[in-house]
Each structure stands twice: as C-alpha cells, then as structure tokens.
Design an enzyme around this catalytic site. Sequence first.
Site, PDB file in Angstrom:
ATOM      1  N   CYS A   1      -3.235  -2.497   6.251  1.00 17.70           N
ATOM      2  CA  CYS A   1      -3.468  -1.182   6.854  1.00 17.70           C
ATOM      3  C   CYS A   1      -4.834  -1.117   7.529  1.00 17.70           C
ATOM      4  O   CYS A   1      -5.084  -0.233   8.356  1.00 17.70           O
ATOM      5  CB  CYS A   1      -3.332  -0.076   5.812  1.00 17.70           C
ATOM      6  SG  CYS A   1      -4.478  -0.215   4.423  1.00 17.70           S
TER       7      CYS A   1
ATOM      8  N   HIS B   1      -6.117  -5.959   3.195  1.00 16.54           N
ATOM      9  CA  HIS B   1      -5.176  -4.855   3.373  1.00 16.54           C
ATOM     10  C   HIS B   1      -4.734  -4.786   4.823  1.00 16.54           C
ATOM     11  O   HIS B   1      -5.554  -4.604   5.732  1.00 16.54           O
ATOM     12  CB  HIS B   1      -5.837  -3.532   2.971  1.00 16.54           C
ATOM     13  CG  HIS B   1      -6.067  -3.408   1.490  1.00 16.54           C
ATOM     14  ND1 HIS B   1      -5.382  -2.502   0.710  1.00 16.54           N
ATOM     15  CD2 HIS B   1      -6.887  -4.088   0.646  1.00 16.54           C
ATOM     16  CE1 HIS B   1      -5.786  -2.618  -0.560  1.00 16.54           C
ATOM     17  NE2 HIS B   1      -6.701  -3.578  -0.609  1.00 16.54           N
TER      18      HIS B   1
ATOM     19  N   GLN C   1      -5.167  -0.554  -4.726  1.00 15.35           N
ATOM     20  CA  GLN C   1      -5.783  -1.679  -5.430  1.00 15.35           C
ATOM     21  C   GLN C   1      -6.554  -1.235  -6.662  1.00 15.35           C
ATOM     22  O   GLN C   1      -6.559  -1.930  -7.690  1.00 15.35           O
ATOM     23  CB  GLN C   1      -6.700  -2.442  -4.471  1.00 15.35           C
ATOM     24  CG  GLN C   1      -7.289  -3.712  -5.077  1.00 15.35           C
ATOM     25  CD  GLN C   1      -8.054  -4.526  -4.063  1.00 15.35           C
ATOM     26  OE1 GLN C   1      -7.717  -4.550  -2.880  1.00 15.35           O
ATOM     27  NE2 GLN C   1      -9.116  -5.203  -4.501  1.00 15.35           N
TER      28      GLN C   1
ATOM     29  N   CYS D   1       0.845  -1.188   0.000  1.00 18.17           N
ATOM     30  CA  CYS D   1       0.000   0.000   0.000  1.00 18.17           C
ATOM     31  C   CYS D   1       0.885   1.244   0.000  1.00 18.17           C
ATOM     32  O   CYS D   1       1.790   1.377   0.839  1.00 18.17           O
ATOM     33  CB  CYS D   1      -0.900  -0.022   1.234  1.00 18.17           C
ATOM     34  SG  CYS D   1      -1.715   1.540   1.593  1.00 18.17           S
ATOM     35  N   GLU D   2       0.658   2.145  -0.922  1.00 14.28           N
ATOM     36  CA  GLU D   2       1.512   3.326  -1.017  1.00 14.28           C
ATOM     37  C   GLU D   2       1.248   4.339   0.096  1.00 14.28           C
ATOM     38  O   GLU D   2       2.045   5.255   0.303  1.00 14.28           O
ATOM     39  CB  GLU D   2       1.347   4.003  -2.383  1.00 14.28           C
ATOM     40  CG  GLU D   2      -0.006   4.637  -2.618  1.00 14.28           C
ATOM     41  CD  GLU D   2      -0.084   5.299  -3.988  1.00 14.28           C
ATOM     42  OE1 GLU D   2      -0.855   6.256  -4.116  1.00 14.28           O
ATOM     43  OE2 GLU D   2       0.604   4.860  -4.927  1.00 14.28           O
ATOM     44  N   HIS D   3       0.161   4.159   0.837  1.00 11.14           N
ATOM     45  CA  HIS D   3      -0.166   5.102   1.904  1.00 11.14           C
ATOM     46  C   HIS D   3       0.577   4.799   3.204  1.00 11.14           C
ATOM     47  O   HIS D   3       0.958   5.724   3.935  1.00 11.14           O
ATOM     48  CB  HIS D   3      -1.679   5.093   2.168  1.00 11.14           C
ATOM     49  CG  HIS D   3      -2.477   5.467   0.967  1.00 11.14           C
ATOM     50  ND1 HIS D   3      -3.700   4.893   0.656  1.00 11.14           N
ATOM     51  CD2 HIS D   3      -2.232   6.360  -0.024  1.00 11.14           C
ATOM     52  CE1 HIS D   3      -4.169   5.408  -0.458  1.00 11.14           C
ATOM     53  NE2 HIS D   3      -3.297   6.301  -0.897  1.00 11.14           N
ATOM     54  N   HIS D   4       0.761   3.518   3.513  1.00 10.06           N
ATOM     55  CA  HIS D   4       1.387   3.142   4.778  1.00 10.06           C
ATOM     56  C   HIS D   4       2.578   2.204   4.616  1.00 10.06           C
ATOM     57  O   HIS D   4       3.218   1.832   5.602  1.00 10.06           O
ATOM     58  CB  HIS D   4       0.361   2.481   5.710  1.00 10.06           C
ATOM     59  CG  HIS D   4      -0.829   3.335   6.004  1.00 10.06           C
ATOM     60  ND1 HIS D   4      -2.029   3.220   5.309  1.00 10.06           N
ATOM     61  CD2 HIS D   4      -1.013   4.341   6.900  1.00 10.06           C
ATOM     62  CE1 HIS D   4      -2.896   4.101   5.778  1.00 10.06           C
ATOM     63  NE2 HIS D   4      -2.308   4.795   6.725  1.00 10.06           N
TER      64      HIS D   4
END
Length: 227
Positions: A188, A186, A158, A117-120
């Site tokens: 996250c 996920h 995704q 995941c590019e956010h976390h």
Amino acid sequence: MNLVTEFHYNNDFNELSLEPKKTTSQQRKQHESSRKEAEDESRLPVLEAAYTTILRGLGEDTDRQGLLKTPLRAAKAMQFLTKGYHEDVYDVLNDAIFDEDHDEIVIVKDIDMFSLCEHHLVPFFGRVHIGYLPNKKVVGLSKLARIVEIYSRRLQVQERLTKQIAMAISEALQPAGVAVVIEAAHMCMVMRGVQKMNSRTVTSCMLGVFREDPKTREEFLCLTQNA
C-alpha cells in the site's frame, strides 16, 4: 504418529486387514477440517459474485475469455489468504510442548511472512524474528512458524500481528519472556499512495523479561540482527 491397530476379519474369514484406529484428537481435527472446508465451499458463490461485481464496476467484460473464471479463482485465493481465521493455536501446538530444563534464549529468525493489509486488501510481506526464554517448557521450533502463519493469514495491520504472535506464545508456554520483531514491506506504500519502493516497517513486541531487562532485550536484538 501413534496409531492403535485393530484386526478385522471379513465375512468369509479369509482375509486379515489392518486398519489404523484414529485417536479422539485425530478424529476431532479431521471433523473440524471437513467442517471448515464445507463452510468455505458454501461461501464461494457469494465471494465469486462479489468479484464479478467488482470487475464489472471497473468496466471489464466478465464474459471475455481471460476473465471467465477469474471471479472464482479470486474467491478461492482470498479464502486461502485468510485461512488463519479457521485455525487455532492450540490445535497447532498439540503434542509439541515439551518439558525441558533449558534457561537460555531460544530464537527462530527470518521466518517468511505474507499477509494482507486490512485497509487496502493489498499484501505486506517480510520476516519475523521470535525469541523466548523458557520456563521449564519448550515448543517444537516449526510450531513458531506455524503460529506466524495462523495470524498472518488474516486481514491485518503489522502492529497487531506482532502482538498477537507474542501473546499466543506467551499464553501457550508461560515462558519468562517473549520477543517478536517483524520487518515488512507494504504494497500500500509501494504500489499506491506515496509509492516509496524501499520503505520498510519494523515493529516489536516485548513481554516479560525482554521488556523488563534491557540486557536480555539487547541480547535478543543483537542475535537477530547479526547472527
């Protein structure tokens, strides 16, 4: 693999050696692979230093035995998990697209997928189902899984991953339609935040006939869910 064999005599003319002569395509791929490996190697010190800084920021002693090589291991792991940035769809599909008069849906389902995941920067993983309706051309089945690998081994969301896989297949094969469905968990949402252990995210991308014709889309969804 088709190889052209050359015969070479040594200076004494006593021995005959057989050496495979690589094609231009093979040479290019080998050169590109070597270049990417050298590029990764050159970036390792920066990544290693960054992980050392993170560990110290967490209050850890980076000189203790268990963490002595952790920054380097983590740097190499991150390079592997994002190796898709170095890979190209057309290199993967090289020599694996074939002329074939097949006009029914081709489906490869339950392709294992792992991404970050590019956010976390934590993992999400699950299964990918791919279907396409050929237009006089088919692709080697394993290549569909390789396309998934190329785009999943990047920092992702995704929704974008689903579309990238579908668009890559559509551009390479020019089929009558492409369908991609991803179901993933996920971390996250599991390890942090709302901490919902059993949650799953489902995304789809329908192109061509799969988007325009409800019956074709229904056939794909039925086959991937029940077959």
